[in-house]
Design a protein around this motif. Structure first.
Motif, PDB file in Angstrom:
ATOM      1  N   LYS A 118      52.690 -21.134 -55.487  1.00 52.71           N
ATOM      2  CA  LYS A 118      52.993 -19.699 -55.634  1.00 52.71           C
ATOM      3  C   LYS A 118      51.687 -19.253 -55.829  1.00 52.71           C
ATOM      4  CE  LYS A 118      55.890 -16.669 -58.137  1.00 52.71           C
ATOM      5  NZ  LYS A 118      56.886 -16.569 -59.235  1.00 52.71           N
ATOM      6  N   ASN A 119      50.786 -19.679 -56.818  1.00 52.70           N
ATOM      7  CA  ASN A 119      49.417 -19.207 -56.980  1.00 52.70           C
ATOM      8  C   ASN A 119      48.520 -18.870 -55.744  1.00 52.70           C
ATOM      9  OD1 ASN A 119      49.907 -21.123 -59.771  1.00 52.70           O
ATOM     10  ND2 ASN A 119      50.099 -18.939 -60.000  1.00 52.70           N
ATOM     11  N   LEU A 120      48.586 -19.584 -55.266  1.00 54.01           N
ATOM     12  CA  LEU A 120      47.642 -19.898 -53.895  1.00 54.01           C
ATOM     13  C   LEU A 120      48.119 -18.777 -52.802  1.00 54.01           C
ATOM     14  CD1 LEU A 120      47.175 -23.520 -53.118  1.00 54.01           C
ATOM     15  CD2 LEU A 120      45.628 -21.914 -54.729  1.00 54.01           C
ATOM     16  N   VAL A 121      49.391 -18.585 -52.661  1.00 52.12           N
ATOM     17  CA  VAL A 121      49.993 -17.534 -51.482  1.00 52.12           C
ATOM     18  C   VAL A 121      49.612 -16.093 -52.454  1.00 52.12           C
ATOM     19  CG1 VAL A 121      52.172 -16.739 -50.738  1.00 52.12           C
ATOM     20  CG2 VAL A 121      51.896 -19.206 -50.773  1.00 52.12           C
ATOM     21  N   GLN A 122      49.897 -16.161 -53.607  1.00 50.20           N
ATOM     22  CA  GLN A 122      49.516 -14.613 -54.213  1.00 50.20           C
ATOM     23  C   GLN A 122      48.051 -14.231 -53.991  1.00 50.20           C
ATOM     24  OE1 GLN A 122      51.202 -15.319 -58.231  1.00 50.20           O
ATOM     25  NE2 GLN A 122      52.709 -14.059 -57.921  1.00 50.20           N
ATOM     26  N   GLU A 123      47.171 -15.367 -54.440  1.00 56.38           N
ATOM     27  CA  GLU A 123      45.767 -14.698 -54.582  1.00 56.38           C
ATOM     28  C   GLU A 123      45.337 -14.641 -53.265  1.00 56.38           C
ATOM     29  OE1 GLU A 123      41.496 -16.836 -55.750  1.00 56.38           O
ATOM     30  OE2 GLU A 123      43.252 -17.222 -57.012  1.00 56.38           O
ATOM     31  N   LEU A 124      45.458 -15.739 -52.388  1.00 55.38           N
ATOM     32  CA  LEU A 124      44.638 -15.714 -51.220  1.00 55.38           C
ATOM     33  C   LEU A 124      45.453 -15.150 -49.954  1.00 55.38           C
ATOM     34  CD1 LEU A 124      43.552 -19.796 -51.299  1.00 55.38           C
ATOM     35  CD2 LEU A 124      42.341 -17.772 -52.001  1.00 55.38           C
ATOM     36  N   LEU A 125      46.767 -14.938 -50.001  1.00 51.38           N
ATOM     37  CA  LEU A 125      47.522 -14.653 -48.681  1.00 51.38           C
ATOM     38  C   LEU A 125      48.075 -13.221 -49.343  1.00 51.38           C
ATOM     39  CD1 LEU A 125      48.876 -17.759 -47.311  1.00 51.38           C
ATOM     40  CD2 LEU A 125      46.890 -16.505 -46.789  1.00 51.38           C
ATOM     41  N   GLY A 126      48.239 -12.733 -50.533  1.00 58.18           N
ATOM     42  CA  GLY A 126      48.706 -11.468 -50.786  1.00 58.18           C
ATOM     43  C   GLY A 126      50.255 -11.360 -50.680  1.00 58.18           C
ATOM     44  N   GLY A 127      51.115 -12.768 -50.672  1.00 57.43           N
ATOM     45  CA  GLY A 127      52.173 -13.039 -50.394  1.00 57.43           C
ATOM     46  C   GLY A 127      52.923 -13.263 -51.908  1.00 57.43           C
ATOM     47  N   GLU A 128      54.283 -13.411 -51.521  1.00 55.03           N
ATOM     48  CA  GLU A 128      55.285 -14.081 -53.034  1.00 55.03           C
ATOM     49  C   GLU A 128      56.209 -14.932 -52.119  1.00 55.03           C
ATOM     50  OE1 GLU A 128      55.078 -13.130 -55.930  1.00 55.03           O
ATOM     51  OE2 GLU A 128      53.510 -11.603 -55.825  1.00 55.03           O
ATOM     52  N   ILE A 129      56.429 -15.903 -53.166  1.00 52.54           N
ATOM     53  CA  ILE A 129      57.526 -16.735 -52.838  1.00 52.54           C
ATOM     54  C   ILE A 129      58.203 -17.350 -53.961  1.00 52.54           C
ATOM     55  CG2 ILE A 129      56.243 -18.143 -50.915  1.00 52.54           C
ATOM     56  CD1 ILE A 129      55.410 -20.370 -52.675  1.00 52.54           C
ATOM     57  N   SER A 130      59.440 -17.483 -53.943  1.00 49.42           N
ATOM     58  CA  SER A 130      60.003 -17.579 -55.103  1.00 49.42           C
ATOM     59  C   SER A 130      60.513 -19.090 -55.108  1.00 49.42           C
ATOM     60  CB  SER A 130      61.641 -17.048 -54.861  1.00 49.42           C
ATOM     61  OG  SER A 130      62.831 -17.388 -55.719  1.00 49.42           O
ATOM     62  N   PHE A 157      53.484 -21.340 -45.380  1.00 50.50           N
ATOM     63  CA  PHE A 157      52.008 -20.561 -45.626  1.00 50.50           C
ATOM     64  C   PHE A 157      50.942 -21.965 -45.575  1.00 50.50           C
ATOM     65  CE2 PHE A 157      55.181 -18.232 -47.890  1.00 50.50           C
ATOM     66  CZ  PHE A 157      54.956 -16.980 -47.601  1.00 50.50           C
ATOM     67  N   LEU A 158      51.216 -22.876 -45.217  1.00 44.05           N
ATOM     68  CA  LEU A 158      50.223 -24.052 -45.410  1.00 44.05           C
ATOM     69  C   LEU A 158      49.069 -24.146 -44.280  1.00 44.05           C
ATOM     70  CD1 LEU A 158      52.212 -27.033 -46.554  1.00 44.05           C
ATOM     71  CD2 LEU A 158      50.945 -25.451 -47.931  1.00 44.05           C
ATOM     72  N   HIS A 159      49.452 -23.608 -43.144  1.00 42.16           N
ATOM     73  CA  HIS A 159      48.421 -23.371 -41.927  1.00 42.16           C
ATOM     74  C   HIS A 159      47.529 -22.342 -42.388  1.00 42.16           C
ATOM     75  CE1 HIS A 159      51.219 -25.745 -39.667  1.00 42.16           C
ATOM     76  NE2 HIS A 159      50.481 -26.083 -38.791  1.00 42.16           N
ATOM     77  N   ARG A 160      47.751 -21.363 -42.675  1.00 43.37           N
ATOM     78  CA  ARG A 160      46.971 -20.227 -43.256  1.00 43.37           C
ATOM     79  C   ARG A 160      46.055 -20.645 -44.406  1.00 43.37           C
ATOM     80  NH1 ARG A 160      50.968 -15.378 -44.046  1.00 43.37           N
ATOM     81  NH2 ARG A 160      49.021 -14.159 -44.626  1.00 43.37           N
ATOM     82  N   LEU A 161      46.802 -21.366 -45.370  1.00 43.21           N
ATOM     83  CA  LEU A 161      45.784 -21.842 -46.343  1.00 43.21           C
ATOM     84  C   LEU A 161      44.924 -22.991 -46.310  1.00 43.21           C
ATOM     85  CD1 LEU A 161      48.668 -22.169 -49.221  1.00 43.21           C
ATOM     86  CD2 LEU A 161      46.930 -20.381 -49.190  1.00 43.21           C
ATOM     87  N   HIS A 162      45.287 -23.828 -45.095  1.00 38.42           N
ATOM     88  CA  HIS A 162      44.311 -24.777 -44.622  1.00 38.42           C
ATOM     89  C   HIS A 162      43.238 -24.200 -44.126  1.00 38.42           C
ATOM     90  CE1 HIS A 162      43.177 -27.230 -40.986  1.00 38.42           C
ATOM     91  NE2 HIS A 162      43.027 -27.936 -42.173  1.00 38.42           N
ATOM     92  N   ALA A 163      43.093 -23.171 -43.446  1.00 34.95           N
ATOM     93  CA  ALA A 163      42.069 -22.268 -42.788  1.00 34.95           C
ATOM     94  C   ALA A 163      41.202 -21.818 -43.771  1.00 34.95           C
ATOM     95  CB  ALA A 163      42.407 -21.135 -41.635  1.00 34.95           C
ATOM     96  N   ILE A 164      41.791 -21.300 -44.926  1.00 33.49           N
ATOM     97  CA  ILE A 164      40.837 -20.669 -45.890  1.00 33.49           C
ATOM     98  C   ILE A 164      40.198 -21.785 -46.572  1.00 33.49           C
ATOM     99  CG2 ILE A 164      41.056 -19.564 -48.133  1.00 33.49           C
ATOM    100  CD1 ILE A 164      43.345 -17.843 -46.940  1.00 33.49           C
ATOM    101  N   PHE A 165      40.770 -22.810 -46.885  1.00 30.82           N
ATOM    102  CA  PHE A 165      40.221 -23.970 -47.810  1.00 30.82           C
ATOM    103  C   PHE A 165      39.273 -24.590 -46.748  1.00 30.82           C
ATOM    104  CE2 PHE A 165      44.005 -23.475 -50.743  1.00 30.82           C
ATOM    105  CZ  PHE A 165      43.154 -23.292 -51.843  1.00 30.82           C
ATOM    106  N   VAL A 166      39.298 -24.779 -45.712  1.00 29.69           N
ATOM    107  CA  VAL A 166      38.193 -25.245 -44.848  1.00 29.69           C
ATOM    108  C   VAL A 166      37.059 -24.536 -44.932  1.00 29.69           C
ATOM    109  CG1 VAL A 166      37.551 -25.936 -42.391  1.00 29.69           C
ATOM    110  CG2 VAL A 166      39.826 -26.590 -43.180  1.00 29.69           C
ATOM    111  N   GLU A 167      37.197 -23.414 -44.987  1.00 35.04           N
ATOM    112  CA  GLU A 167      35.946 -22.492 -45.153  1.00 35.04           C
ATOM    113  C   GLU A 167      35.320 -22.648 -46.622  1.00 35.04           C
ATOM    114  OE1 GLU A 167      36.780 -18.489 -44.017  1.00 35.04           O
ATOM    115  OE2 GLU A 167      37.200 -19.098 -41.752  1.00 35.04           O
ATOM    116  N   ARG A 168      36.335 -22.356 -47.593  1.00 31.47           N
ATOM    117  CA  ARG A 168      35.910 -22.523 -49.053  1.00 31.47           C
ATOM    118  C   ARG A 168      35.430 -24.080 -49.318  1.00 31.47           C
ATOM    119  NH1 ARG A 168      38.841 -18.812 -53.251  1.00 31.47           N
ATOM    120  NH2 ARG A 168      39.066 -17.273 -52.021  1.00 31.47           N
TER     121      ARG A 168
END
Length: 205
Positions: A118-130, A157-168
């Motif tokens: 939930k924290n990752l989606v909020q900060e990195l993707l600007g989204g919300e999950i319950s 959301f994991l594919h989008r987070l994967h792309a971000i974390f590969v870069e980070r």
């Protein structure tokens, strides 16, 4: 975008080539005791697939097992350690190679101790999950719509987070360290299953 619900196995040919996001829902957190109820998957193209196993299931799911065990297909998780143990214990396959967004977060977001999905989606993707359905009864005879949406959101959301974390990871010079962690995760899951969940075998104690 749609959530597809399947009983006991994944239909053949529903996943595109490439990495797949994977998550599990169980009856609790003690893997040998708390049976596997649902496996969620997404190929990152907009649909999520939920495979439900009823009580007494033989877990004979050849299509699902083939996808999870495919050594050419990267599996994306959030807290892979738990999911790998559940999949190995109940489905009998090692669902690797692995990329874990929780480990990637801990290696790159060292400015915070908030590494939940939930924290990752909020900060990195600007989204919300319950997370309201996280502790619901996944072994019930019927999986309701709220549960299905929750389960789907855990892989959405994991594919989008994967792309971000590969870069980070590359930015922080920790790609090689992360890969070593990911490669060890199936063994870490087996240690959990064998009784070393809490004891650190690398410690001096």
């Amino acid at each position: 975008m749609a959530v597809h619900f399947h009983e006991e196995d994944l239909p053949a040919g529903v996943l595109a080539d490439g990495p797949i996001a994977v998550d599990t829902e169980t009856m609790g957190l003690v893997t040998p005791r708390d049976r596997l109820c649902v496996v969620q998957l997404s190929d990152g193209h907009g649909d999520e697939h939920l495979v439900r196993f009823r009580v007494g299931s033989s877990y004979d799911a050849p299509n699902l097992k083939a996808a999870l065990a495919d050594p050419a297909r990267l599996k994306l998780y959030h807290f892979a350690r738990f999911d790998l143990a559940a999949i190995e214990h109940y489905l009998g396959v090692t669902a690797a190679p692995v990329f874990c967004t929780k480990i990637a977060s801990k290696l790159t977001r060292t400015y915070t101790d908030r590494h939940g999905l939930k924290n990752l989606v909020q900060e990195l993707l600007g989204g919300e999950i319950s997370k309201a359905q996280q502790s619901s009864d996944w072994g019930a005879p019927e999986i309701n719509e709220a549960q299905r949406e929750y389960a789907a959101s855990d892989v959405r959301f994991l594919h989008r987070l994967h792309a971000i974390f590969v870069e980070r990871l590359a930015r922080e010079g920790r790609t090689e360290m992360a890969q070593a962690c990911f490669d060890f995760l199936p063994t870490r899951a087996r240690l959990d299953l064998a009784g070393w969940a809490e004891n650190d075998i690398f410690s001096h104690a």
